[in-house]
Motif scaffolding. Structure first.
Motif, PDB file in Angstrom:
ATOM      1  N   CYS A   1      27.771 100.544 112.723  1.00  0.00           N
ATOM      2  CA  CYS A   1      28.611 101.657 112.670  1.00  0.00           C
ATOM      3  C   CYS A   1      27.881 103.222 112.734  1.00  0.00           C
ATOM      4  CB  CYS A   1      29.519 101.616 111.269  1.00  0.00           C
ATOM      5  SG  CYS A   1      30.683 102.999 110.948  1.00  0.00           S
ATOM      6  N   LYS A   2      26.880 103.029 111.857  1.00  0.00           N
ATOM      7  CA  LYS A   2      25.947 104.313 111.795  1.00  0.00           C
ATOM      8  C   LYS A   2      25.432 104.543 113.228  1.00  0.00           C
ATOM      9  CE  LYS A   2      24.067 104.113 107.133  1.00  0.00           C
ATOM     10  NZ  LYS A   2      22.900 103.925 106.413  1.00  0.00           N
ATOM     11  N   GLN A   3      24.929 103.221 114.022  1.00  0.00           N
ATOM     12  CA  GLN A   3      24.393 103.630 115.365  1.00  0.00           C
ATOM     13  C   GLN A   3      25.571 103.972 116.268  1.00  0.00           C
ATOM     14  OE1 GLN A   3      21.149 102.888 115.894  1.00  0.00           O
ATOM     15  NE2 GLN A   3      21.515 104.202 117.643  1.00  0.00           N
ATOM     16  N   TRP A   4      26.990 103.485 116.136  1.00  0.00           N
ATOM     17  CA  TRP A   4      27.889 104.090 116.993  1.00  0.00           C
ATOM     18  C   TRP A   4      27.813 105.517 116.829  1.00  0.00           C
ATOM     19  CZ3 TRP A   4      32.020 106.617 114.890  1.00  0.00           C
ATOM     20  CH2 TRP A   4      33.167 106.921 115.706  1.00  0.00           C
ATOM     21  N   ALA A   5      27.781 106.048 115.562  1.00  0.00           N
ATOM     22  CA  ALA A   5      27.838 107.635 115.287  1.00  0.00           C
ATOM     23  C   ALA A   5      26.842 108.247 115.739  1.00  0.00           C
ATOM     24  CB  ALA A   5      28.150 107.849 113.993  1.00  0.00           C
ATOM     25  N   TYR A   6      25.709 107.775 115.768  1.00  0.00           N
ATOM     26  CA  TYR A   6      24.495 108.669 116.249  1.00  0.00           C
ATOM     27  C   TYR A   6      24.414 108.433 117.846  1.00  0.00           C
ATOM     28  CZ  TYR A   6      22.388 109.370 111.941  1.00  0.00           C
ATOM     29  OH  TYR A   6      21.982 109.980 110.464  1.00  0.00           O
ATOM     30  N   ASP A   7      24.709 107.477 118.463  1.00  0.00           N
ATOM     31  CA  ASP A   7      24.831 107.263 119.974  1.00  0.00           C
ATOM     32  C   ASP A   7      25.970 107.925 120.575  1.00  0.00           C
ATOM     33  OD1 ASP A   7      22.884 105.474 119.783  1.00  0.00           O
ATOM     34  OD2 ASP A   7      24.167 103.763 119.933  1.00  0.00           O
ATOM     35  N   THR A   8      27.036 108.163 119.960  1.00  0.00           N
ATOM     36  CA  THR A   8      28.377 109.023 120.219  1.00  0.00           C
ATOM     37  C   THR A   8      27.817 110.678 120.288  1.00  0.00           C
ATOM     38  OG1 THR A   8      29.722 107.364 119.603  1.00  0.00           O
ATOM     39  CG2 THR A   8      30.711 109.656 119.885  1.00  0.00           C
ATOM     40  N   ALA A   9      27.331 110.866 119.088  1.00  0.00           N
ATOM     41  CA  ALA A   9      26.755 112.315 118.971  1.00  0.00           C
ATOM     42  C   ALA A   9      25.798 112.688 120.140  1.00  0.00           C
ATOM     43  CB  ALA A   9      26.259 112.761 117.531  1.00  0.00           C
ATOM     44  N   ASP A  10      24.852 111.658 120.273  1.00  0.00           N
ATOM     45  CA  ASP A  10      23.867 111.981 121.335  1.00  0.00           C
ATOM     46  C   ASP A  10      24.505 112.017 122.678  1.00  0.00           C
ATOM     47  OD1 ASP A  10      21.747 111.871 119.430  1.00  0.00           O
ATOM     48  OD2 ASP A  10      21.310 109.877 119.784  1.00  0.00           O
ATOM     49  N   GLY A  11      25.347 111.033 122.781  1.00  0.00           N
ATOM     50  CA  GLY A  11      26.303 111.158 124.226  1.00  0.00           C
ATOM     51  C   GLY A  11      26.944 112.533 124.382  1.00  0.00           C
ATOM     52  N   GLN A  12      27.540 112.962 123.457  1.00  0.00           N
ATOM     53  CA  GLN A  12      28.201 114.482 123.605  1.00  0.00           C
ATOM     54  C   GLN A  12      27.319 115.658 123.403  1.00  0.00           C
ATOM     55  OE1 GLN A  12      31.811 114.542 120.993  1.00  0.00           O
ATOM     56  NE2 GLN A  12      32.370 112.547 121.491  1.00  0.00           N
ATOM     57  N   GLU A  13      25.995 115.336 123.288  1.00  0.00           N
ATOM     58  CA  GLU A  13      24.923 116.468 122.985  1.00  0.00           C
ATOM     59  C   GLU A  13      25.186 117.392 121.739  1.00  0.00           C
ATOM     60  OE1 GLU A  13      24.607 118.181 126.910  1.00  0.00           O
ATOM     61  OE2 GLU A  13      23.434 116.471 127.671  1.00  0.00           O
ATOM     62  N   LEU A  14      25.762 116.588 120.793  1.00  0.00           N
ATOM     63  CA  LEU A  14      26.128 117.501 119.763  1.00  0.00           C
ATOM     64  C   LEU A  14      24.809 117.698 118.734  1.00  0.00           C
ATOM     65  CD1 LEU A  14      28.842 115.436 117.999  1.00  0.00           C
ATOM     66  CD2 LEU A  14      29.327 117.159 119.604  1.00  0.00           C
ATOM     67  N   GLU A  15      24.688 119.141 118.259  1.00  0.00           N
ATOM     68  CA  GLU A  15      23.477 119.567 117.956  1.00  0.00           C
ATOM     69  C   GLU A  15      23.457 119.060 116.513  1.00  0.00           C
ATOM     70  OE1 GLU A  15      23.586 124.043 117.773  1.00  0.00           O
ATOM     71  OE2 GLU A  15      23.803 124.104 119.847  1.00  0.00           O
ATOM     72  N   ASP A  16      22.118 118.735 115.895  1.00  0.00           N
ATOM     73  CA  ASP A  16      21.798 118.273 114.597  1.00  0.00           C
ATOM     74  C   ASP A  16      22.358 119.558 113.555  1.00  0.00           C
ATOM     75  OD1 ASP A  16      20.400 116.227 115.645  1.00  0.00           O
ATOM     76  OD2 ASP A  16      18.644 117.002 115.399  1.00  0.00           O
ATOM     77  N   GLY A  17      22.855 118.900 112.709  1.00  0.00           N
ATOM     78  CA  GLY A  17      23.641 119.738 111.667  1.00  0.00           C
ATOM     79  C   GLY A  17      24.989 120.288 111.864  1.00  0.00           C
ATOM     80  N   SER A  18      25.751 119.982 113.094  1.00  0.00           N
ATOM     81  CA  SER A  18      27.001 120.532 113.361  1.00  0.00           C
ATOM     82  C   SER A  18      27.915 119.384 113.225  1.00  0.00           C
ATOM     83  CB  SER A  18      26.936 120.969 114.892  1.00  0.00           C
ATOM     84  OG  SER A  18      26.701 119.841 115.794  1.00  0.00           O
ATOM     85  N   TRP A  19      27.529 118.146 113.135  1.00  0.00           N
ATOM     86  CA  TRP A  19      28.515 116.883 112.929  1.00  0.00           C
ATOM     87  C   TRP A  19      27.998 116.121 111.839  1.00  0.00           C
ATOM     88  CZ3 TRP A  19      26.548 112.067 113.413  1.00  0.00           C
ATOM     89  CH2 TRP A  19      25.266 111.870 113.958  1.00  0.00           C
ATOM     90  N   ASP A  20      28.940 115.182 111.575  1.00  0.00           N
ATOM     91  CA  ASP A  20      28.634 114.019 110.506  1.00  0.00           C
ATOM     92  C   ASP A  20      29.611 112.908 110.528  1.00  0.00           C
ATOM     93  OD1 ASP A  20      27.361 113.156 108.298  1.00  0.00           O
ATOM     94  OD2 ASP A  20      27.509 114.807 106.910  1.00  0.00           O
ATOM     95  N   TYR A  21      29.392 111.714 109.670  1.00  0.00           N
ATOM     96  CA  TYR A  21      30.124 110.477 109.852  1.00  0.00           C
ATOM     97  C   TYR A  21      30.335 109.913 108.735  1.00  0.00           C
ATOM     98  CZ  TYR A  21      26.178 108.117 108.933  1.00  0.00           C
ATOM     99  OH  TYR A  21      25.096 107.394 108.146  1.00  0.00           O
ATOM    100  N   GLU A  22      31.515 109.228 108.661  1.00  0.00           N
ATOM    101  CA  GLU A  22      31.633 108.380 107.597  1.00  0.00           C
ATOM    102  C   GLU A  22      31.856 106.819 107.952  1.00  0.00           C
ATOM    103  OE1 GLU A  22      34.363 110.118 104.231  1.00  0.00           O
ATOM    104  OE2 GLU A  22      35.117 110.797 106.051  1.00  0.00           O
ATOM    105  N   CYS A  23      31.558 105.997 107.253  1.00  0.00           N
ATOM    106  CA  CYS A  23      31.674 104.340 107.781  1.00  0.00           C
ATOM    107  C   CYS A  23      32.146 103.835 106.511  1.00  0.00           C
ATOM    108  CB  CYS A  23      30.504 103.707 108.108  1.00  0.00           C
ATOM    109  SG  CYS A  23      29.646 104.169 109.805  1.00  0.00           S
ATOM    110  N   GLY A  24      33.377 103.035 106.682  1.00  0.00           N
ATOM    111  CA  GLY A  24      34.102 102.225 105.426  1.00  0.00           C
ATOM    112  C   GLY A  24      34.847 101.174 106.001  1.00  0.00           C
ATOM    113  N   ILE A  25      35.318 100.387 105.117  1.00  0.00           N
ATOM    114  CA  ILE A  25      35.895  99.132 105.258  1.00  0.00           C
ATOM    115  C   ILE A  25      37.499  99.514 105.005  1.00  0.00           C
ATOM    116  CG2 ILE A  25      36.224  96.812 104.730  1.00  0.00           C
ATOM    117  CD1 ILE A  25      33.277  96.510 104.052  1.00  0.00           C
ATOM    118  N   GLY A  26      38.349  98.819 105.629  1.00  0.00           N
ATOM    119  CA  GLY A  26      39.853  98.887 105.262  1.00  0.00           C
ATOM    120  C   GLY A  26      40.337 100.340 105.234  1.00  0.00           C
TER     121      GLY A  26
END
Length: 217
Positions: free
Chosen positions: A58-83
């Protein structure tokens, strides 16, 4: 005989259908879901993906997606959870409720600016109420702004959190919020928003801490 056979075939099909539904529900609640906030200053800008077997995926998806969209560090964030489920669609952005939530660095840093708050999500907030807690890196000249808004974004109250401590320290210091009179304007719930006092006016130094509150009937 034909009718009886048809009845059992229908019953068997129903059992298979329900088994599949229960499997999907159980399977979904055992996997992680990722929520990517592409603009940390606008939480309505979200993307999500389900079906991750592990937290690391889940974390890797967030970082890969942010990299793919060329989001700047500090401008985005993520959450990973169950259910994860949509908790409340009445607010201005989609809010998720998940089990075993892991949040990104910005959320963690924000969470660590406020501690021991005497009001938590789901509590009732009223006029003539005192709220206490500890904070750091929130103050300017001993205060920071506090706002109460309704679920549709109507501002109901503006006030200040006040400390008698050394507001320039990097350590946590106690603060008090004295809520004066406010009118819920017919709303049943809303948000208590604590914002750091940012004299620079630069967006990158803005922080907010949000508590979901209930108004008295």
């Amino acid at each position: 005989m034909g009718k009886l056979k048809g009845f059992f075939m229908t019953l068997f099909s129903l059992i298979l259908f329900l088994t599949g539904v229960f499997y999907v529900i159980k399977h979904d609640r055992s996997n992680y879901m990722g929520i990517l906030y592409t603009d940390y200053n606008d939480l309505s800008k979200q993307e999500y993906q389900k079906g991750f077997k592990t937290l690391d995926e889940c974390k890797q998806w967030a970082y890969d997606t942010a990299d793919g969209q060329e989001l700047e560090d500090g401008s985005w964030d993520y959450e990973c959870g169950i259910g994860c489920e949509i908790k409340d669609t009445g607010f201005q952005f989609r809010k998720w409720s998940c089990e075993n939530v892991t949040k990104g660095n910005l959320f963690s840093e924000l969470k660590d600016r406020i501690r021991d708050l005497s009001i938590t999500d789901g509590d009732t907030i009223t006029s003539s109420m005192t709220i206490t807690g500890h904070a750091r890196n929130m103050f300017y000249e001993g205060t920071f702004p506090v706002t109460i808004v309704s679920s549709d974004g109507l501002v109901l109250y503006n006030g200040l959190a006040v400390t008698d401590g050394d507001w320039m320290t990097e350590e946590f210091i106690p603060f008090t919020i004295e809520i004066d009179y406010f009118d819920p304007q017919g709303s049943a719930e809303g948000l208590l928003i604590l914002e750091n006092d940012n004299p620079s006016g630069l967006d990158e130094y803005d922080f907010t801490y949000v508590v979901e509150v209930v108004f008295p009937e």
